[in-house]
Design a protein around this motif. Structure first.
Motif, PDB file in Angstrom:
ATOM      1  N   ALA A 508      -0.975  10.863  57.664  1.00 13.44           N
ATOM      2  CA  ALA A 508      -1.516  10.723  59.021  1.00 13.44           C
ATOM      3  C   ALA A 508      -1.896   9.274  59.293  1.00 13.44           C
ATOM      4  N   GLU A 509      -2.564   8.638  58.325  1.00 10.95           N
ATOM      5  CA  GLU A 509      -2.979   7.248  58.471  1.00 10.95           C
ATOM      6  C   GLU A 509      -1.769   6.334  58.633  1.00 10.95           C
ATOM      7  N   ARG A 510      -0.703   6.605  57.842  1.00 11.02           N
ATOM      8  CA  ARG A 510       0.488   5.762  57.873  1.00 11.02           C
ATOM      9  C   ARG A 510       1.222   5.831  59.204  1.00 11.02           C
ATOM     10  N   VAL A 511       1.161   6.942  59.862  1.00 12.35           N
ATOM     11  CA  VAL A 511       1.918   7.072  61.116  1.00 12.35           C
ATOM     12  C   VAL A 511       1.033   6.878  62.348  1.00 12.35           C
ATOM     13  N   GLY A 512      -0.179   6.389  62.161  1.00  6.88           N
ATOM     14  CA  GLY A 512      -0.987   5.984  63.301  1.00  6.88           C
ATOM     15  C   GLY A 512      -2.101   6.915  63.703  1.00  6.88           C
ATOM     16  N   TYR A 513      -2.383   7.949  62.880  1.00  8.63           N
ATOM     17  CA  TYR A 513      -3.481   8.878  63.204  1.00  8.63           C
ATOM     18  C   TYR A 513      -4.604   8.677  62.195  1.00  8.63           C
ATOM     19  N   HIS A 514      -5.767   8.264  62.695  1.00 10.50           N
ATOM     20  CA  HIS A 514      -6.894   8.038  61.794  1.00 10.50           C
ATOM     21  C   HIS A 514      -7.651   9.338  61.501  1.00 10.50           C
ATOM     22  N   ASP A 515      -7.432  10.361  62.279  1.00  8.46           N
ATOM     23  CA  ASP A 515      -8.089  11.660  62.098  1.00  8.46           C
ATOM     24  C   ASP A 515      -7.038  12.656  61.615  1.00  8.46           C
ATOM     25  N   ALA A 516      -7.105  13.058  60.325  1.00  9.48           N
ATOM     26  CA  ALA A 516      -6.106  13.951  59.741  1.00  9.48           C
ATOM     27  C   ALA A 516      -6.098  15.311  60.436  1.00  9.48           C
ATOM     28  N   ARG A 517      -7.278  15.759  60.866  1.00 10.62           N
ATOM     29  CA  ARG A 517      -7.331  17.067  61.529  1.00 10.62           C
ATOM     30  C   ARG A 517      -6.589  17.008  62.872  1.00 10.62           C
ATOM     31  N   TYR A 518      -6.828  15.948  63.621  1.00 14.08           N
ATOM     32  CA  TYR A 518      -6.139  15.806  64.907  1.00 14.08           C
ATOM     33  C   TYR A 518      -4.629  15.688  64.680  1.00 14.08           C
ATOM     34  N   PHE A 519      -4.270  14.968  63.634  1.00 16.91           N
ATOM     35  CA  PHE A 519      -2.843  14.845  63.287  1.00 16.91           C
ATOM     36  C   PHE A 519      -2.252  16.231  63.039  1.00 16.91           C
ATOM     37  N   GLY A 520      -2.973  17.057  62.296  1.00 16.02           N
ATOM     38  CA  GLY A 520      -2.487  18.401  61.995  1.00 16.02           C
ATOM     39  C   GLY A 520      -2.301  19.228  63.260  1.00 16.02           C
ATOM     40  N   GLN A 521      -3.249  19.074  64.208  1.00 19.60           N
ATOM     41  CA  GLN A 521      -3.145  19.813  65.467  1.00 19.60           C
ATOM     42  C   GLN A 521      -1.926  19.372  66.271  1.00 19.60           C
ATOM     43  N   VAL A 522      -1.722  18.049  66.346  1.00 18.45           N
ATOM     44  CA  VAL A 522      -0.568  17.534  67.092  1.00 18.45           C
ATOM     45  C   VAL A 522       0.732  17.977  66.428  1.00 18.45           C
ATOM     46  N   PHE A 523       0.760  17.905  65.107  1.00 19.39           N
ATOM     47  CA  PHE A 523       1.960  18.283  64.364  1.00 19.39           C
ATOM     48  C   PHE A 523       2.300  19.756  64.608  1.00 19.39           C
ATOM     49  N   LYS A 524       1.293  20.629  64.525  1.00 13.48           N
ATOM     50  CA  LYS A 524       1.550  22.061  64.697  1.00 13.48           C
ATOM     51  C   LYS A 524       1.988  22.370  66.122  1.00 13.48           C
ATOM     52  N   LYS A 525       1.403  21.659  67.094  1.00 10.08           N
ATOM     53  CA  LYS A 525       1.773  21.904  68.488  1.00 10.08           C
ATOM     54  C   LYS A 525       3.229  21.547  68.732  1.00 10.08           C
ATOM     55  N   GLN A 526       3.684  20.450  68.091  1.00  8.73           N
ATOM     56  CA  GLN A 526       5.053  20.005  68.312  1.00  8.73           C
ATOM     57  C   GLN A 526       6.057  20.756  67.462  1.00  8.73           C
ATOM     58  N   GLU A 527       5.710  21.046  66.216  1.00  5.73           N
ATOM     59  CA  GLU A 527       6.669  21.618  65.276  1.00  5.73           C
ATOM     60  C   GLU A 527       6.497  23.114  65.039  1.00  5.73           C
ATOM     61  N   GLY A 528       5.334  23.655  65.391  1.00  4.97           N
ATOM     62  CA  GLY A 528       5.098  25.087  65.166  1.00  4.97           C
ATOM     63  C   GLY A 528       4.518  25.398  63.803  1.00  4.97           C
ATOM     64  N   TYR A 529       4.352  24.424  62.953  1.00 10.74           N
ATOM     65  CA  TYR A 529       3.798  24.593  61.611  1.00 10.74           C
ATOM     66  C   TYR A 529       2.774  23.501  61.361  1.00 10.74           C
ATOM     67  N   THR A 530       1.862  23.792  60.434  1.00  7.91           N
ATOM     68  CA  THR A 530       0.970  22.735  59.961  1.00  7.91           C
ATOM     69  C   THR A 530       1.779  21.816  59.066  1.00  7.91           C
ATOM     70  N   PRO A 531       1.327  20.579  58.828  1.00 13.37           N
ATOM     71  CA  PRO A 531       2.067  19.679  57.941  1.00 13.37           C
ATOM     72  C   PRO A 531       2.305  20.287  56.559  1.00 13.37           C
ATOM     73  N   GLY A 532       1.285  21.003  56.022  1.00 13.35           N
ATOM     74  CA  GLY A 532       1.440  21.586  54.693  1.00 13.35           C
ATOM     75  C   GLY A 532       2.543  22.638  54.665  1.00 13.35           C
ATOM     76  N   VAL A 533       2.552  23.530  55.643  1.00  8.98           N
ATOM     77  CA  VAL A 533       3.588  24.572  55.712  1.00  8.98           C
ATOM     78  C   VAL A 533       4.955  23.931  55.898  1.00  8.98           C
ATOM     79  N   TYR A 534       5.017  22.921  56.743  1.00  2.12           N
ATOM     80  CA  TYR A 534       6.298  22.250  56.982  1.00  2.12           C
ATOM     81  C   TYR A 534       6.856  21.684  55.675  1.00  2.12           C
TER      82      TYR A 534
END
Length: 547
Positions: A508-534
């Motif tokens: 998350a930090e590497r791709v520009g998100y300082h908040d890992a939780r917010y990153f997870g929310q954005v990722f799931k909204k776009q991809e349908g999965y959490t980063p871990g599941v993906y």
């Protein structure tokens, strides 16, 4: 490398001359004793032949003494160094020696060390003077080679009005121009664009050179005439007006010169030219106006044909006539073209064309007015960033077509079609330019997505206002800035999830998100999965969950 110095020894005592010669051959062999003289008359004759750098002159000699010989040698060789030698230390001798520009006044018997020291000092100054003369000669030679370019620059400054009267006089003096010009002619090769399309570049250059030589040959009958190429197919001829004779008439003689240029070019090259002539200027600083008048007169070739002379006075009535396009209508048409608004431009141009064809009953003036309309549209298209070559081609095509049409309806239709093509050029150019800008912005986002990137910062990179950039970005990319940035970041995140064992927070930090939780929310909204599941279902070789 030691400086070679030529020395002339002048003394009625051979032993004195022999002593100096021996001293120099032993201590400074590169100081060459080129000749010896036993009296002043012989010294002057030898000096005129061998041109020595240093002359040792005994003051007391029979016939012509050293001071008299020094005066004559100084007149012959101003750069030569004179060293006076005498067994007498009287002040009067020394004072006259100094008045002759003596480098030194020595008393006999001379000290060897003093002579060598003096020679070294003189050699140093002689060497420095030689270098200065060589550098001056080199600069003069380089300047002579540059004179054609300097002359061209002088002419360009004159016709563009970029020079004061004082500067013009100074540069004219340097270039050997004895009379400053006050009358301008413009010589334009007819149909050069058509010729250039069919011929190789070397043929084009050869033709221009031949035309230039013809112009120079004809202009040679006018003392002080200046000729220079100013564009690809145009030449300026600048004329002084200080011609003697009761029968002198600037207008008549300029027209005769223009006719002579037309004949000379036609006879020797097979092509034709149009010569535009301006009005005489009061002074050299008014030459730019005269040249502008000549250029405007030459443009009437479109109405009157080429291979002729057109004087500004002969077309002046056109410029004094009422402006046929009201400012408001001009501005509206130009604005529609600059905006690339096809429908608005069509309506406005159609209205103007209809008014022109209904109000103007003289065909020649109607054609001239439509020429101005085409020029207005072309300028507006260029201001909007349309391709200059395409605009030029369309303008030339339009001008050539309508000049040969006699039916008013056909003329209106043809010109309207060409004007719409200009609008299309503006729209195409704008689309290409916008695409290039947005692609550049996209590359900047790709390279900097890991930072806290803002729309304002990216807009600044392509020199657009944030508001306009936002609209243009969505128009070109089909999505807004935030969505695009998110997609770029998530694409990079997916690569890291599938190909590294980095924790999700680190990714998350590497791709520009300082908040890992917010990153997870954005990722799931776009991809349908959490980063871990993906990461798990993506078949990565790393099995551990890092949620």
């Amino acid at each position: 490398m030691a400086t070679e110095i030529k020395v002339l020894l002048v003394d009625d005592e051979p032993l004195e001359r022999q002593a100096i010669r021996f001293l120099l051959s032993r201590e400074r062999p590169h100081y060459q004793v080129a000749a010896e003289a036993g009296n002043g008359i012989e010294a002057v004759e030898l000096a005129s032949v061998i041109k020595p750098d240093i002359v040792f002159l005994d003051i007391r000699m029979p016939g012509m003494d050293g001071l008299a010989a020094g005066r004559e040698i100084r007149a012959l060789l101003p750069e030569a160094r004179l060293v006076f030698v005498s067994a007498y230390g009287e002040f009067d001798y020394a004072r006259e020696a100094v008045s002759l520009g003596a480098s030194k006044y020595l008393l006999k018997p001379m000290d060897g060390e003093e002579v060598i020291k003096l020679m070294d000092e003189l050699a140093f100054y002689i060497s420095a003077a030689r270098r200065r003369r060589q550098e001056t000669a080199r600069l003069k030679e380089a300047l002579e080679k540059m004179k054609p370019l300097i002359r061209l620059g002088f002419i360009m400054d004159l016709i563009n009005g970029n020079i004061t009267a004082g500067e013009a006089e100074s540069r004219a003096l340097f270039l050997g121009v004895t009379s400053l010009p006050r009358l301008a002619l413009l010589v334009d090769i007819d149909n050069f664009a058509n010729f250039a399309q069919d011929g190789a570049e070397i043929e084009r250059q050869l033709l221009k050179q031949r035309v230039k030589e013809c112009i120079e040959k004809a202009a040679a009958t006018w003392p002080g005439a200046l000729v220079a190429p100013v564009t690809g197919d145009e030449f300026a001829v600048l004329l002084p007006l200080e011609r003697a004779g009761k029968e002198y008439d600037a207008r008549r003689d300029a027209i005769r010169l223009g006719e002579a240029i037309c004949r000379q070019v036609r006879r020797e090259t097979g092509v034709t030219v149009t010569v535009g002539i301006g009005r005489p200027a009061e002074s050299v600083t008014g030459l730019a106006r005269s040249y502008a008048e000549a250029a405007a007169a030459a443009e009437f070739r479109l109405l009157y044909g080429g291979d002729q002379v057109i004087h500004a006075d002969d077309v002046a009535a056109r410029s004094r006539a009422r402006r046929f396009l009201p400012d408001r209508e001009e501005q509206e048409l130009a604005q529609a073209i600059r905006m690339g608004d096809r429908e608005l431009a069509r309506r406005q141009a159609g209205r103007i064309l209809m008014e022109l064809t209904l109000e103007e009953e003289r065909p020649s003036l109607l054609k001239m007015k439509i020429l101005e309309l085409v020029a207005l549209a072309a300028n507006a298209a260029l201001e909007a960033g349309a391709d200059a070559e395409a605009v030029s081609d369309l303008t030339l095509a339009a001008s050539g077509e309508f000049l040969h049409l006699d039916n008013l309806a056909d003329m209106r239709q043809r010109i309207l079609e060409r004007l719409m093509e200009l609008v299309d050029q503006v729209a195409t150019s704008r689309e290409q330019r916008n695409s290039v800008l947005i692609e550049r912005a996209g590359r900047f986002i790709e390279a900097n997505f890991s930072r806290d990137l803002t729309l304002e910062e990216v807009a600044q990179q392509v020199y657009l206002s944030p508001c306009y950039f936002s609209r243009l970005f969505k128009q070109v990319k089909g999505q807004n800035f935030i969505d695009y940035l998110t997609r770029v970041r998530l694409r990079a995140a997916k690569e890291l999830l599938l190909n590294t064992d980095l924790p999700v927070a680190a990714i998350a930090e590497r791709v520009g998100y300082h908040d890992a939780r917010y990153f997870g929310q954005v990722f799931k909204k776009q991809e349908g999965y959490t980063p871990g599941v993906y990461r798990k279902i993506g078949g990565a070789k790393f099995a551990g969950s890092t949620d």
